[in-house]
Design an enzyme around this catalytic site. Structure first.
Site, PDB file in Angstrom:
ATOM      1  CE  LYS A 192      17.006  22.107  71.120  1.00 32.04           C
ATOM      2  NZ  LYS A 192      15.916  21.130  71.088  1.00 32.04           N
ATOM      3  CD  GLU A 268      14.326  30.257  56.788  1.00 32.89           C
ATOM      4  OE1 GLU A 268      13.169  30.646  56.544  1.00 32.89           O
ATOM      5  OE2 GLU A 268      15.289  30.513  56.042  1.00 32.89           O
ATOM      6  CB  CYS A 302       6.505  27.826  58.949  1.00 32.89           C
ATOM      7  SG  CYS A 302       7.334  27.037  57.569  1.00 32.89           S
ATOM      8  CD  GLU A 399       3.327  30.037  63.199  1.00 35.75           C
ATOM      9  OE1 GLU A 399       4.045  30.170  64.202  1.00 35.75           O
ATOM     10  OE2 GLU A 399       3.770  29.711  62.090  1.00 35.75           O
TER      11      GLU A 399
END
Ligand code: NAD
Length: 500
Positions: A192, A268, A302, A399
């Site tokens: 997906k 992750e 990331c 983040e």
């Protein structure tokens, strides 16, 4: 000055025609059962690129059924590794033949720089297939002596049906780093893609078919997280979910796995990676590294070096040069080869980044440069640098996933290590120094899955990548990733009359 370019005629010719907009299930492009579609948006303008079939729970069920059938009854897991390798190698060649189109799809869908996609990310995707093709016929267990009465051997078997759930920041890269090792292992799968960027995954499904991947082995179901994503992670017939995305969603996925069939999970997740620059660094190189670390892919990375710690002896000169370079950074149409930074992926991300910038100002950090939007359409944001940060500020902890750097001065190595580790994340870190002792000490002291010394963003197919702490667990890349998609079976047999 940061400027907005509109692209040149040559670059605009690269805007691709969209050929695939439906779900890819059991080797065919099909409408979703509900017939619903959703828009995918060009972040340069906010305009609709295409309408995509929207997968939901029922479509995930059909796709998992196809993958299950392909695993239980189809040829893929049973082929000799060398035969799987042959098909993966063919696919790598097909990627290279279609590199312009694959690159352009990511550029238009995600606002990524076309030339980086074309020259770096798409060739790397082909090489990822080659790396795992090389491993496909070297999957074997061990013979174990066990005892006088018994001996044993282990078999490495494919795990089964894998659900891959991917984010929007590196659509091509994510597709191939998930699909290639799981295919080499002999698994079948449902992927997906992120709802913001479904285009290149659908095109890749078409390329997989051209390469000879049997029907049902790879299924691609675009859709939203709480519907299609949740259906995949809570499905009773999926053996593993391999997820890349936010820490928040990672937590939900683990819960779904626990509440359904205890499927294996690898995560992750997010990061707030530190880059530590010591007094002995070459200042020009260090500023370039720091800027690239935060501005590559408009900070939607990331491992972005969103916290930069600079030792006091070079701090002032470093700051001055960094700001000069940030002001000269070219923001604009990602198809224009002169451009260094395209638009944020969508309106939501654009607004989120701007709100963090406002937070930074309110919390009392010094805005050295940037902070504003660029142009009057699309989702462009200036390279933004804050100094005088406190480590408890939101911009130093959260983040942001945008072109926003938090810069801080430090005195001692111990202080730098403490600051670097002052985060819930542990994905990556960078160190810039000529002193080997410093580099070695700091590398061992930082709790992160990847440490770059005098470089940043240096990835390799054979170099395992993944997080510590709340950046997740389970590696992508390397043979570690292949083993994520295998399971060990021990076979024990008695030995009669053995003298040993
Ligand atoms: P996200 O978590 O919002 O979405 C990622 C994927 O998860 C999408 O496909 C989304 O549809 C799906 N999803 C959302 N809710 C779900 C649910 N309830 N159940 C199942 N699936 C669901 O993340 P994002 O905004 O797309 O991506 C940005 C995040 O990804 C950042 O935090 C970034 O650090 C992280 N990321 C990590 C890595 C890495 O390798 N560690 C790489 C790239 C991005």
């Amino acid at each position: 000055m940061t400027s907005l370019t509109n692209g040149d005629a040559g670059s605009l010719n690269k805007v691709p025609t969209i050929k695939f907009t439906k779900l890819f299930i059991n080797g065919d492009f099909v409408d979703s059962l509900s017939g619903k579609t959703f828009e995918t948006i060009d972040p340069r303008t906010g305009d609709v690129i295409a309408r995509i079939s929207e997968g939901d729970k029922e479509d995930i069920d059909i796709a998992v059924k196809a993958a299950r059938h392909a695993f239980d009854n189809g040829p893929w897991p049973r082929l000799p590794g060398s035969e799987r390798a042959r098909i993966l190698l063919k696919w790598a060649e097909i990627i290279e033949e279609n590199a312009e189109e694959l690159a352009a799809l990511d550029a238009i869908d995600a606002g990524k720089l076309y030339h980086m996609c074309r020259n770096v990310e798409v060739p790397a995707a082909a090489n990822t297939l080659r790396y795992y093709a090389g491993a496909a016929d070297k999957i074997h267990g061990e013979v174990l002596k066990m005892s006088r009465e018994f001996h044993a051997y282990t078999l490495l078997e494919p795990l089964g049906v894998v659900g891959h759930i991917t984010p929007w920041n590196f659509p091509n890269t994510m597709f191939y780093i998930k699909v290639a090792p799981s295919l080499a292992a002999g698994c079948t799968m449902v992927l997906k893609p992120a709802e913001q960027t479904p285009l290149s995954a659908l095109f890749s499904a078409h390329l997989a078919k051209l390469a000879g991947i049997p029907d049902g082995v790879i299924n691609v179901v675009p859709g939203f997280g709480p519907t299609a994503g949740a259906a995949l992670s809570s499905h009773m017939d999926v053996d593993k979910v391999s997820f890349t995305g936010s820490t928040q969603t990672g937590r939900v996925i683990m819960q779904a796995a626990a509440k359904s069939n205890l499927k294996q999970v690898s995560l992750e997740l997010g990061g707030k990676s530190p880059l530590i620059i010591f007094d002995d660094a070459d200042i020009d190189k260090a500023t370039e590294l720091a800027l690239l670390g935060i501005l590559y892919n408009k900070g939607e990375v990331c491992v972005a070096s969103s916290r930069v710690f600079v030792q006091e002896g070079i701090y002032d000169e470093f700051e001055k040069k960094l700001v000069e370079k940030a002001k000269a950074w070219v923001v604009g149409d990602p198809f224009d080869p002169k451009v260094q930074q395209g638009p944020q992926v969508d309106k939501e991300q654009f607004e989120k980044v701007l709100s963090y910038i406002e937070h930074g100002k309110k919390e009392g950090a010094t805005l050295l440069t940037g902070g504003k939007t660029v142009g009057n359409k699309g989702y462009f944001i200036e390279p933004t640098i804050f100094s005088n940060i406190r480590e408890d500020m939101l911009i130093a902890q959260d983040e942001i996933f945008g072109p926003v750097m938090a810069l801080k001065k430090f005195k001692t190595t111990e202080e730098a290590i403490k600051s670097a580790n002052n985060t819930k994340y542990g994905l990556a870190a960078g160190i810039v120094t000529k002193n080997l002792d410093t580099a070695n000490t700091v590398s061992r002291s930082i709790r992160a899955g990847t440490i770059w010394i005098n470089c940043y963003f240096a990835f390799g197919d054979d170099v395992p990548f993944g997080g510590y702490k709340m950046s997740g667990f389970g590696k992508d890349h390397g043979l570690e990733a292949l083993h994520k998609y295998l399971q060990v079976k021990s076979v024990v047999t008695p030995l009669y009359n053995s003298p040993w």
